[in-house]
Design a protein around this motif. Structure first.
Motif, PDB file in Angstrom:
ATOM      1  N   THR A  25       0.827  -1.212   0.000  1.00  0.00           N
ATOM      2  CA  THR A  25       0.000   0.000   0.000  1.00  0.00           C
ATOM      3  C   THR A  25       0.859   1.259   0.000  1.00  0.00           C
ATOM      4  N   ILE A  26       1.870   1.297   0.863  1.00  0.00           N
ATOM      5  CA  ILE A  26       2.725   2.485   0.953  1.00  0.00           C
ATOM      6  C   ILE A  26       3.546   2.658  -0.319  1.00  0.00           C
ATOM      7  N   LEU A  27       4.034   1.555  -0.879  1.00  0.00           N
ATOM      8  CA  LEU A  27       4.823   1.650  -2.109  1.00  0.00           C
ATOM      9  C   LEU A  27       3.973   2.196  -3.257  1.00  0.00           C
ATOM     10  N   ILE A  28       2.766   1.667  -3.404  1.00  0.00           N
ATOM     11  CA  ILE A  28       1.880   2.149  -4.474  1.00  0.00           C
ATOM     12  C   ILE A  28       1.444   3.584  -4.206  1.00  0.00           C
ATOM     13  N   LEU A  29       1.267   3.942  -2.932  1.00  0.00           N
ATOM     14  CA  LEU A  29       0.971   5.337  -2.577  1.00  0.00           C
ATOM     15  C   LEU A  29       2.077   6.253  -3.087  1.00  0.00           C
ATOM     16  N   GLY A  30       3.327   5.842  -2.932  1.00  0.00           N
ATOM     17  CA  GLY A  30       4.445   6.633  -3.441  1.00  0.00           C
ATOM     18  C   GLY A  30       4.362   6.828  -4.940  1.00  0.00           C
ATOM     19  N   PHE A 249      -2.840  14.421  -3.152  1.00  0.00           N
ATOM     20  CA  PHE A 249      -2.584  14.367  -1.709  1.00  0.00           C
ATOM     21  C   PHE A 249      -3.759  13.784  -0.932  1.00  0.00           C
ATOM     22  N   TRP A 250      -4.962  13.900  -1.479  1.00  0.00           N
ATOM     23  CA  TRP A 250      -6.151  13.441  -0.761  1.00  0.00           C
ATOM     24  C   TRP A 250      -6.156  11.925  -0.555  1.00  0.00           C
ATOM     25  N   VAL A 251      -5.404  11.196  -1.383  1.00  0.00           N
ATOM     26  CA  VAL A 251      -5.330   9.742  -1.235  1.00  0.00           C
ATOM     27  C   VAL A 251      -4.780   9.379   0.146  1.00  0.00           C
ATOM     28  N   MET A 252      -3.888  10.205   0.665  1.00  0.00           N
ATOM     29  CA  MET A 252      -3.346  10.010   2.006  1.00  0.00           C
ATOM     30  C   MET A 252      -4.123  10.823   3.038  1.00  0.00           C
ATOM     31  N   MET A 253      -4.561  11.995   2.652  1.00  0.00           N
ATOM     32  CA  MET A 253      -5.175  12.917   3.604  1.00  0.00           C
ATOM     33  C   MET A 253      -6.471  12.379   4.194  1.00  0.00           C
ATOM     34  N   ILE A 254      -7.361  11.842   3.375  1.00  0.00           N
ATOM     35  CA  ILE A 254      -8.656  11.366   3.864  1.00  0.00           C
ATOM     36  C   ILE A 254      -8.501  10.180   4.817  1.00  0.00           C
ATOM     37  N   PRO A 255      -7.740   9.133   4.455  1.00  0.00           N
ATOM     38  CA  PRO A 255      -7.534   8.044   5.429  1.00  0.00           C
ATOM     39  C   PRO A 255      -6.832   8.510   6.709  1.00  0.00           C
TER      40      PRO A 255
END
Length: 326
Positions: A25-30, A249-255
């Protein structure tokens, strides 16, 4: 079931496949926050060509090998505490020998580094740094996993920052330049803090067993209340720094925002059953957010979840992975 198939499945799940999911998840988030071209639906909607994702999947597989090797070593050195805490039964029950486990760890490390070399030297350096941090985390003389601050920092840097930067760097393939590094590091702060928060929450249910085996984790040293409050502060930092991510940024911000509500509630209650929800639901929320951009990953998560449930129920008679408080 034939003995050989049992051993193969035991060896496969010794790699801690369910715990690779947060790393993915974190890798794909990057990757998502490192490229403007990432869009909801990904290659399924034609918003981005599948070829553009091929490097991501190859890097994901290679990095999974590195992390899997770290997980195996972690289980080798944690056999006694895992027996006391009644978890990770494969080595404590001797379904796989310690010698075989070491062989698997070495193989996974070499395979992961070889895959990194197929890309370039910088990706190899990121993989190598992750491997070295894993050694420092698990083995003497540092053995950061048994240290109050060292364990948190190692998890934040390893599962958060370095993992994120692997995906972020893949997103920059063909256009990367040294002057982009500050932006990448700034973007990685949010997932680093988030991983630190989640790690702190995991130390609370394990505190009794850790104390018995002489570990000085954050919870053992500072207590449950201080651990819960610190985790909430780190999650708040993750929410704030999510606004500084390059793209989407919202992909990280909302969770991060929803997770912060869990962490604040946990800081006031510090009940162990809340601790389980606090470190499980944030991972689910972020994984769901990431899967919007890479739908194949959503399928991969579901397959991993249900395959793991079948294995652990068949082999040990337990329900794992689960969102229940256990």
């Amino acid at each position: 079931m034939p003995f050989t198939i049992k051993k193969l499945l035991d060896g496969f799940f010794l790699l801690r496949i369910p715990l690779l999911a947060p790393v993915w998840t974190i890798l794909i988030l990057g990757w998502i926050t490192g490229t403007q071209s990432a869009n909801i639906g990904g290659s399924w909607t034609g918003a981005i060509k599948y070829a553009a994702e091929s490097g991501l999947w190859m890097a994901l597989f290679g990095f999974s090998m590195i992390v899997a090797s770290i997980y195996v070593v972690n289980q080798i050195v944690d056999i006694e505490s895992d027996r006391i805490n009644r978890k990770l039964f494969i080595l404590p029950h001797r379904f796989i020998s310690v010698r075989t486990a070491w062989t698997m760890a070495v193989f996974c490390t070499l395979a992961g580094l070889a895959i990194a070399l197929l890309f370039d030297r910088l990706l190899f350096v990121l993989f190598l740094l992750s491997m070295v941090l894993g050694i420092f985390y698990n083995l003497p003389p540092l053995k950061l996993k048994n240290r109050a601050i060292g364990g948190v920092v190692a998890n934040a840097l390893g599962h958060g920052m370095l993992t994120f930067l692997v995906g972020w760097y893949i997103a920059k393939s063909g256009s990367f330049s040294i002057d982009m590094i500050p932006a990448g590091i700034l973007s990685s702060i949010s997932p680093a803090l988030a991983n630190g928060a989640v790690f702190l929450a995991t130390t609370i249910p394990d505190a009794a067993g850790d104390r018995m085996t002489g570990k000085r984790t954050f919870c053992v040293k500072f207590g449950e209340k201080a651990t819960a409050v610190t985790a909430a502060l780190l999650c708040a930092g993750a929410f704030i720094f999510s606004f500084y991510m390059e793209y989407h940024f919202w992909v990280m911000m909302i969770p991060a925002f929803i997770s912060l509500l869990f962490f604040i509630f946990f800081a006031f209650s510090t009940r162990k059953e809340i601790a389980f929800k606090t470190f499980k639901w944030p991972v689910f929320l972020l994984s769901s957010s990431v899967a919007l951009f890479v739908p194949e990953y959503g399928i991969m998560i579901l397959v991993t979840f249900f395959a793991s449930r079948l294995y652990y129920r068949w082999r040990f008679g337990i329900e794992y992975p689960t969102f229940k408080s256990q």
